[in-house]
Design an enzyme around this catalytic site. Structure first.
Site, short mmCIF file in Angstrom:
data_model
loop_
_atom_site.label_atom_id
_atom_site.label_comp_id
_atom_site.label_asym_id
_atom_site.label_seq_id
_atom_site.Cartn_x
_atom_site.Cartn_y
_atom_site.Cartn_z
N GLU A 1 -6.43 4.16 8.22
CA GLU A 1 -6.34 5.60 7.98
C GLU A 1 -7.62 6.15 7.38
OE1 GLU A 1 -1.54 5.09 7.41
OE2 GLU A 1 -2.79 5.42 5.64
N GLY B 1 3.31 -1.30 4.22
CA GLY B 1 3.28 0.15 4.03
C GLY B 1 4.62 0.68 3.61
N GLY B 2 5.37 1.25 4.56
CA GLY B 2 6.62 1.93 4.24
C GLY B 2 7.62 1.08 3.49
N SER C 1 3.98 -2.45 10.17
CA SER C 1 5.44 -2.30 10.27
C SER C 1 6.19 -3.60 9.95
CB SER C 1 5.84 -1.78 11.66
OG SER C 1 5.31 -0.49 11.88
N GLY D 1 3.10 2.46 10.99
CA GLY D 1 3.93 3.65 10.87
C GLY D 1 4.56 4.10 12.16
N ASN E 1 0.85 -1.18 0.00
CA ASN E 1 0.00 0.00 0.00
C ASN E 1 0.89 1.24 0.00
OD1 ASN E 1 -1.95 1.95 0.37
ND2 ASN E 1 -2.35 1.45 2.51
N TRP E 2 0.93 1.92 -1.13
CA TRP E 2 1.85 3.07 -1.28
C TRP E 2 1.31 4.34 -0.64
CZ3 TRP E 2 3.90 2.76 -7.04
CH2 TRP E 2 4.53 1.53 -7.22
N LYS E 3 0.03 4.33 -0.26
CA LYS E 3 -0.60 5.50 0.37
C LYS E 3 -0.39 6.75 -0.50
CE LYS E 3 0.01 3.21 4.79
NZ LYS E 3 0.26 3.33 6.24
N GLU F 1 -4.75 -5.25 10.80
CA GLU F 1 -3.83 -4.15 11.06
C GLU F 1 -3.98 -3.68 12.51
OE1 GLU F 1 -4.08 -1.20 7.40
OE2 GLU F 1 -5.94 -1.25 8.52
N HIS G 1 -9.13 0.61 5.30
CA HIS G 1 -7.82 0.82 5.91
C HIS G 1 -7.97 1.71 7.14
CE1 HIS G 1 -3.67 2.15 6.50
NE2 HIS G 1 -3.31 1.08 5.84
#
Length: 252
Positions: free
Chosen positions: A99, A236-237, A215, A175, A9-11, A169, A97
């Site tokens: 967020e 994610g990151g 993470s 994050g 997921n590149w957000k 999640e 998600h």
């Protein structure tokens, strides 16, 4: 056999040129990896979805959207419909998600509508759920996750689950650098599989892929993925670096 899945997921990251470069890097990095029972999915921003689909054509990489509106069309400024996604070749959508829940007020009831829209349009959903830190500290994490699943998914038919991927999640581990231990991840994944089995059937529970998102890095991926009910990750990151993403895929 359940499919193994690693989804990135590149957000809200990467412009057109950066998207092109990252896909090129991922293609190169996973070229020699054995991916017989592993799906690789990337989820760029809306503006890069069409070009990403073209860049990923004839590769092992699939492209998903980060969100979708539940209406077919209409006066919904800034939103994207199922038909729009299908018109550019996108077949999978991330729904719920943390967020989206936290920053945009998406409720379980709204997410149930979105899930219905995804399925009605022949698309596949990656449905996200998970507890916040205070719920974990109060030991209400199982209750909270069970509630999210029941409110958004338990109105479905058993056959709908062939087009649903679940993604746990723990919100406190997104994050933050914190990660649920492999044992915590396994506990939750086993719990989810159990309640899906009780509501629908053991066959459905045994066939649905449940991803862990929180993470995940090359350093911890192998240990997390080794747990019997963890079928992959929503990354994610680490998905923003081709080498790290490839290392996580290799770990599965």
């Amino acid at each position: 056999m359940r499919q193994k899945i690693v989804a990135g997921n590149w957000k809200m990251n990467n412009d057109k040129a950066e998207t092109k470069a990252l896909i090129k890097g991922i293609k190169k990095s996973i070229k020699k990896l054995p991916l017989k029972n592993t799906r690789v999915i990337i989820s760029p921003s809306y503006v890069s979805l069409s070009s990403a689909v073209k860049k990923a054509k004839n590769t092992n990489i699939e492209v998903a959207s980060q969100n979708m509106h539940q209406a077919k069309n209409g006066a919904y400024t800034g939103e994207v419909s199922a038909d729009m996604l299908k018109s550019i070749g996108v077949k999978t959508v991330i729904i719920g998600h943390s967020e989206r829940r936290e920053y945009f007020g998406e409720t379980d009831e709204l997410l149930a509508e979105k899930i219905d829209a995804v399925l009605a349009n022949g698309l596949e959903a990656i449905f996200c759920f998970g507890e916040k830190l205070e719920e974990r500290k109060k030991e209400d994490h199982l209750l909270e996750v069970g509630s999210q699943l029941k409110n958004a998914l338990f109105h479905l038919k058993a056959t709908d689950f062939k087009n649903i991927i679940l993604a746990y999640e723990p919100v406190w581990a997104i994050g933050t650098g914190e990660t649920a231990s492999p044992e915590q991840a396994q506990e939750m994944h086993a719990f989810v599989r159990n309640i899906i089995g009780k509501k629908f059937s053991k066959e459905v529970a045994d066939s649905v892929s449940i991803l862990y998102g929180g993470s995940v890095k090359p350093a911890n991926a192998e240990e997390i993925f080794s747990k019997p009910d963890v079928d992959g990750g929503l990354i994610g990151g680490a998905a923003l670096k081709a080498e790290d993403f490839a290392a996580i895929i290799k770990a599965i």
